[in-house]
Structures are given as C-alpha cells and as structure tokens.
Design a protein around this motif. Structure first.
Motif, short mmCIF file in Angstrom:
data_model
loop_
_atom_site.label_atom_id
_atom_site.label_comp_id
_atom_site.label_asym_id
_atom_site.label_seq_id
_atom_site.Cartn_x
_atom_site.Cartn_y
_atom_site.Cartn_z
N LEU A 167 -8.81 5.32 -13.56
CA LEU A 167 -8.19 5.47 -12.25
C LEU A 167 -8.13 6.94 -11.85
O LEU A 167 -8.06 7.82 -12.71
CB LEU A 167 -6.75 4.90 -12.27
N PRO A 168 -8.13 7.22 -10.54
CA PRO A 168 -7.90 8.60 -10.10
C PRO A 168 -6.52 9.07 -10.52
O PRO A 168 -5.61 8.25 -10.72
CB PRO A 168 -8.01 8.51 -8.57
N ASP A 169 -6.34 10.37 -10.63
CA ASP A 169 -5.06 10.93 -11.10
C ASP A 169 -3.87 10.41 -10.31
O ASP A 169 -2.81 10.11 -10.88
CB ASP A 169 -5.09 12.46 -11.02
N TYR A 170 -4.02 10.31 -8.97
CA TYR A 170 -2.88 9.93 -8.15
C TYR A 170 -2.48 8.46 -8.32
O TYR A 170 -1.42 8.04 -7.86
CB TYR A 170 -3.14 10.23 -6.67
N MET A 171 -3.32 7.65 -9.00
CA MET A 171 -3.00 6.24 -9.23
C MET A 171 -2.47 5.97 -10.62
O MET A 171 -2.15 4.82 -10.96
CB MET A 171 -4.25 5.38 -8.97
N VAL A 172 -2.35 7.00 -11.44
CA VAL A 172 -1.89 6.83 -12.83
C VAL A 172 -0.36 6.80 -12.85
O VAL A 172 0.29 7.74 -12.35
CB VAL A 172 -2.41 7.95 -13.73
N GLN B 241 0.86 -1.17 0.00
CA GLN B 241 0.00 0.00 0.00
C GLN B 241 0.90 1.23 0.00
O GLN B 241 1.68 1.44 0.93
CB GLN B 241 -0.91 0.01 1.22
N VAL B 242 0.78 2.01 -1.04
CA VAL B 242 1.68 3.14 -1.24
C VAL B 242 0.95 4.43 -0.91
O VAL B 242 -0.22 4.60 -1.27
CB VAL B 242 2.17 3.17 -2.70
N LYS B 243 1.64 5.32 -0.22
CA LYS B 243 1.07 6.64 0.01
C LYS B 243 1.76 7.60 -0.96
O LYS B 243 2.97 7.78 -0.92
CB LYS B 243 1.28 7.09 1.45
N LEU B 244 0.97 8.20 -1.84
CA LEU B 244 1.50 9.05 -2.90
C LEU B 244 0.68 10.32 -2.96
O LEU B 244 -0.54 10.28 -3.09
CB LEU B 244 1.43 8.30 -4.24
N ARG B 245 1.37 11.46 -2.85
CA ARG B 245 0.70 12.77 -2.87
C ARG B 245 -0.42 12.84 -1.84
O ARG B 245 -1.52 13.35 -2.09
CB ARG B 245 0.15 13.07 -4.27
N GLY B 246 -0.16 12.22 -0.67
CA GLY B 246 -1.12 12.29 0.43
C GLY B 246 -2.24 11.28 0.33
O GLY B 246 -3.09 11.21 1.21
#
Length: 335
Positions: free
Chosen positions: A291-296, A223-228
């Motif tokens: 996908l949401p932007d943060y998952m692209v 599980q990655v935390k990316l851009r919050g």
C-alpha cells in the motif's frame, strides 16, 4: 436469524410463507449462540438460511473447530450480506460448503432497507475467488441499477461511481413531514431521465464488470481524506485479509484530539493469540509493501474476536471505545 427490527427480517419471514415454505424462528438472542443455531438448523432440517457476513465468518470458524459441518446436511443455500465480504475469507467457506457431502450454494445478496432489502444477488463461484473479488451481482426482477458519476451520467465499465437503484421496491420516502425529513428525502430520492420511477441514491461506490456484474467498492462516506490523499478503507481491509491467520478485520479513521491530526487504526481477528506480536508485524509489513504510505494504518490491534452487535454486524462503536481506552492508558498515536 435477524431481529424483527432489522430489515432482512421481512424477507426471511415472508419469503418462505408466501412460497409455501416453513419459517423457523430462533429464540430471543439465539443468534448469539452458535451451537444453538447449528442445532436448530439440524433439528428442523432447514434448507435455506440468511446470515450477516460477519456471522457467516464466525459460524464457519465454529464449525471448523467443532467439526460439525455434517449438521448442515439439510441445507441447499446460504444467503449472506449486510456487510462487505472479503474473497480471501469467503474462499475457505466456499470450499467447505462445496464439498460433495454438502454442496451448499453461497449467495451474496445486496440491498438497502430503502429498496425493500434485497435488490441484487450473486451466486459465488470458484472464478470469483480466483479473481479475488465477489460481485454483488445483477438486479432482481423489477429492479434497475445505475452506476453514475457526480453529474448523474453513466460511467464506463470498470470505472468507479455511485450506485442508484430504481424499480418497484424503492421506498416512497422517509416517514414524517418536517424540514429534516424533507431534506433527507430530497437527497435520497433522485429522478433520472432514463428511469420512470424515482431512484434511491445508495451512497455505495461500485464498478460494473465486463460480465455485467456489479462490484461493491465501499461507502462514499467511508472514503477518507488523509494527508491530502483520498483513500478507500476497503482496499486496506482487503490487503490485511490476505495475511495468513487473519479471519476478519476493520480499518477506521481516528482523530488525535490533542493535535487534531487524523490517522488510521486497524483491528484484525485471529484465533492464534500466542503470536499476536508476530501477526501485528506481518500485517504492518504487508501494508508497507503493498500500500502507499498514506494508506498504512498507524496501529494494528489483534483480537481473538471482533465484537458483534445484536444484528451480527461488527460493532464499530465498541471498537472505537477500545481504541479510546488504549489511548488513555498512554499509547502514543502521534504521527
């Protein structure tokens, strides 16, 4: 199929021998030669075989290219596991092996080495493929599986939690008597009020379906935390696997050493190397629309074949080395 240093080797060797069967051994590194594997299965009339998921993908592609499915006529069952599987990739394999001339059963097996290899299993069905998800199934005899929240309380059906495994197959602890080993054992082995024995904390995120099957959803440490935002890599990989022409894929988090910013990179396997640029665009379009932007992913690299290690699993370290090489040749990964 497995190296003697890989935990499935125990089941693959002892399983047939304690039930009156015959164990067929491959020559050293024979699992790296698909033609040799197929020939061995045919020559010795092998009925049951166990493969790592990535190897099963590669085997299916080879059989399609060489039109040698008939060499599997002796087989009754193929057990696969060791890695998460994608329903979109299993579907054509299931169709080919379910042909009346073969009628080979596919079984998705799951279990860490700490639970004596296999703890759950599931026979793949057409319904699984229609739902686009393949369960890891239900516990074997003498095992118990619990999906719990952070307070170690059972969760509701279809909710995400961490999988804990109890039963006779759970190990007694890691070998050694020092602070590091004691710390590992304290984290890995948990006593639950509703289990008589210690349970192993797998670190795997799962859901329980309405039918009582366990659905594997990825690693807790993946599980990655990316851009919050917290995201699950498996969801991105499943999205890419739905693109026509993609036969396997891996998504990983990378860090720009100069800016210290995290970003996602995707590696997709396809045998149509002539349309690499087109496939990259299709994958990016699929991700951007689903996908949401943060998952692209920031980048997509299309390869003829994803590298495998000696155990048949995807070699993530080698992929990272490829990614670092591309950075050093001047590719811009800034976000």
């Amino acid at each position: 199929m497995s190296s003697c240093s890989f935990d499935p080797h125990v089941m693959e060797c002892l399983g047939p021998l304690v039930t009156g069967g015959t164990c067929v051994m491959l020559k050293p590194l024979g699992n790296l030669d698909l033609n040799y594997v197929i020939s061995t299965i045919h020559r010795h009339r092998v009925s049951i075989a166990g493969f790592v998921t990535s190897f099963l993908y590669a085997l299916h592609e080879y059989l399609e290219q060489t039109n040698q499915f008939h060499l599997l006529s002796s087989m009754r069952q193929i057990i696969f596991g060791g890695e998460a599987c994608h329903a979109a990739r299993i579907a054509p394999i299931f169709t080919a092996l379910s042909h009346p001339s073969l009628n080979i059963e596919l079984v998705n097996a799951y279990g860490p080495a700490e639970t004596t290899d296999t703890a759950t299993y599931h026979k793949v069905t057409q319904q699984d493929l229609d739902r686009n998800i393949i369960p890891i199934g239900k516990p074997l005899l003498n095992y118990a599986c619990h999906i719990l929240d952070e307070q170690l309380l059972p969760i509701a059906v279809n909710e995400l939690g961490e999988l804990y495994i109890g039963g006779r197959g759970v190990f007694a602890g890691y070998f050694g008597d020092n602070d590091m080993v004691r710390s590992l054992n304290n984290n890995a082995l948990v006593r639950l009020p509703f289990e008589e024995t210690l349970c192993y904390r797998t670190g795997d995120l799962c859901r329980l379906s309405e039918t009582g099957n366990i659905l594997y959803c990825g690693r807790a440490d993946h599980q990655v935390k990316l851009r919050g935002q917290r995201l699950e890599i498996g969801e991105i990989e499943a999205c890419i696997m739905r693109v026509e022409g993609v036969t396997n894929c891996v998504v990983m988090k990378q860090t720009n050493t100069r800016t210290q910013r995290d970003f996602l990179v995707a590696f997709a396997q396809s045998h149509d190397s002539n349309s690499t640029n087109d496939l990259q665009k299709v994958i990016m379009c699929q991700c951007n629309t689903q996908l949401p932007d943060y998952m692209v992913p920031s980048t997509v690299t299309v390869m003829d074949k994803l590298p495998l290690n000696v155990n048949g699993k995807i070699d993530r370290k080698q992929l990272l080395d490829i990614e670092l090489l591309e950075k050093n040749t001047g590719r811009n990964d800034d976000m």
